[in-house]
Scaffold this motif. Structure first.
Motif, mmCIF file in Angstrom:
data_model
loop_
_atom_site.group_PDB
_atom_site.id
_atom_site.type_symbol
_atom_site.label_atom_id
_atom_site.label_comp_id
_atom_site.label_asym_id
_atom_site.label_seq_id
_atom_site.Cartn_x
_atom_site.Cartn_y
_atom_site.Cartn_z
ATOM 1 N N SER A 24 1.481 -0.990 0.152
ATOM 2 C CA SER A 24 0.078 0.111 -0.259
ATOM 3 C C SER A 24 1.062 1.379 0.321
ATOM 4 C CB SER A 24 -0.702 0.623 1.495
ATOM 5 O OG SER A 24 -0.095 -0.284 2.005
ATOM 6 N N PRO A 26 2.691 4.713 -1.247
ATOM 7 C CA PRO A 26 1.885 5.493 -1.931
ATOM 8 C C PRO A 26 2.510 5.760 -3.603
ATOM 9 C CG PRO A 26 2.507 6.436 -0.171
ATOM 10 C CD PRO A 26 2.416 5.178 0.278
ATOM 11 N N PRO A 29 0.506 1.626 -8.061
ATOM 12 C CA PRO A 29 -0.551 1.223 -8.521
ATOM 13 C C PRO A 29 -1.981 -0.012 -8.190
ATOM 14 C CG PRO A 29 0.790 0.814 -10.527
ATOM 15 C CD PRO A 29 1.436 1.900 -9.528
ATOM 16 N N ASP A 30 -2.572 -0.487 -8.986
ATOM 17 C CA ASP A 30 -3.437 -1.499 -8.351
ATOM 18 C C ASP A 30 -4.010 -1.835 -9.820
ATOM 19 O OD1 ASP A 30 -6.715 0.003 -7.658
ATOM 20 O OD2 ASP A 30 -5.848 0.033 -9.270
ATOM 21 N N LYS A 92 -8.775 11.103 -10.664
ATOM 22 C CA LYS A 92 -8.013 9.600 -11.277
ATOM 23 C C LYS A 92 -7.974 8.965 -12.084
ATOM 24 C CE LYS A 92 -11.649 5.618 -9.619
ATOM 25 N NZ LYS A 92 -12.655 5.290 -9.072
ATOM 26 N N SER A 95 -4.042 9.112 -12.700
ATOM 27 C CA SER A 95 -2.797 8.777 -11.722
ATOM 28 C C SER A 95 -3.450 6.970 -12.127
ATOM 29 C CB SER A 95 -3.978 8.572 -10.170
ATOM 30 O OG SER A 95 -5.054 7.908 -10.412
ATOM 31 N N ARG A 96 -4.536 6.831 -12.967
ATOM 32 C CA ARG A 96 -3.911 5.631 -13.665
ATOM 33 C C ARG A 96 -3.524 5.666 -15.164
ATOM 34 N NH1 ARG A 96 -9.733 5.141 -14.760
ATOM 35 N NH2 ARG A 96 -10.583 5.212 -12.890
ATOM 36 N N HIS A 99 0.645 5.957 -13.479
ATOM 37 C CA HIS A 99 0.450 5.219 -12.736
ATOM 38 C C HIS A 99 0.556 5.413 -11.001
ATOM 39 C CE1 HIS A 99 0.583 2.339 -15.742
ATOM 40 N NE2 HIS A 99 1.142 2.740 -16.852
ATOM 41 N N ASN A 101 -1.086 6.476 -6.874
ATOM 42 C CA ASN A 101 -2.713 6.376 -5.916
ATOM 43 C C ASN A 101 -2.577 7.831 -6.375
ATOM 44 O OD1 ASN A 101 -3.168 6.669 -3.499
ATOM 45 N ND2 ASN A 101 -3.366 4.875 -3.242
ATOM 46 N N CYS A 102 -4.342 7.146 -6.495
ATOM 47 C CA CYS A 102 -5.023 9.063 -6.390
ATOM 48 C C CYS A 102 -4.689 9.504 -5.368
ATOM 49 C CB CYS A 102 -6.968 8.882 -6.864
ATOM 50 S SG CYS A 102 -7.675 10.188 -7.383
ATOM 51 N N SER A 103 -4.905 9.151 -4.375
ATOM 52 C CA SER A 103 -4.687 10.718 -2.970
ATOM 53 C C SER A 103 -3.631 10.220 -3.046
ATOM 54 C CB SER A 103 -5.664 9.549 -1.435
ATOM 55 O OG SER A 103 -6.248 9.300 -1.749
ATOM 56 N N TYR A 104 -2.188 9.653 -3.082
ATOM 57 C CA TYR A 104 -1.461 10.819 -3.448
ATOM 58 C C TYR A 104 -0.810 11.087 -3.972
ATOM 59 C CZ TYR A 104 4.360 10.143 -3.788
ATOM 60 O OH TYR A 104 5.502 10.673 -3.986
#
Length: 176
Positions: A24, A26, A29-30, A92, A95-96, A99, A101-104
């Protein structure tokens, strides 16, 4: 800027590499799902370095050490916004694409630019609209569309909030 992940297998079992797929930290990516090779490829192709050291101190087979100093990710985000201003842009989506994390990415953007991503996007849209009002004869609805607004009423409201005058009044003042 790059990130370095050192895994010392004297402390971790080699099977723990699979655990990295769910880490997890930051910026990771997932999008790799449970594909170990996709994770390694993503790390190698982007602004990361991956160093996996096995128990005898040599690099694990298949893992590459690659450092990309490249452009700052926030600069890339800003360039993307400039290029795609006419579309529905979201943090969002960006961030994708990059690559992260959107919050980061949102926190990193705010820290570097001293404003949120949405504030920056709004400012860029309004500044572009001002330029188009000053330098073209495009209709206001055409300008609204070019700066990413599909609802003309919303554009009018946001423009007036930003400049203190309506788009038509702004154009008249700029012409005189």
């Amino acid at each position: 800027m790059f990130k370095v992940l050192y895994i010392h297998l004297s402390r971790y079992a080699e099977s723990d590499i699979d655990r990295l797929l769910d880490w997890s930290m930051p910026g990771v990516p997932d999008t790799c799902g449970n594909d170990r090779n996709a994770l390694l490829r993503m790390l190698a192709e982007n602004s990361y370095s991956l160093v996996i050291i096995n128990t005898n101190g040599t690099q694990m087979e298949g893992a590459e050490t690659k450092q990309h100093h490249g452009e700052n990710v926030i600069q890339k985000v800003k360039e993307y916004v400039d290029k795609m201003l006419h579309t529905n842009i979201t943090l969002k989506e960006i961030s994708r694409k990059f690559h992260f994390n959107c919050s980061y990415l949102g926190q990193k953007f705010k820290h570097q630019e001293n404003m949120s991503f949405n504030e920056y996007l709004f400012m860029q849209r309004m500044e572009r609209a001002k330029i188009l009002l000053e330098q073209t004869d495009l209709k206001v609805y055409e300008i609204a569309k070019r700066v990413g607004y599909t609802e003309l009423d919303w554009f009018y409201k946001r423009f007036k909030t930003y400049t203190g005058v309506s788009a038509n009044e702004y154009r008249k003042r700029a012409a005189s």
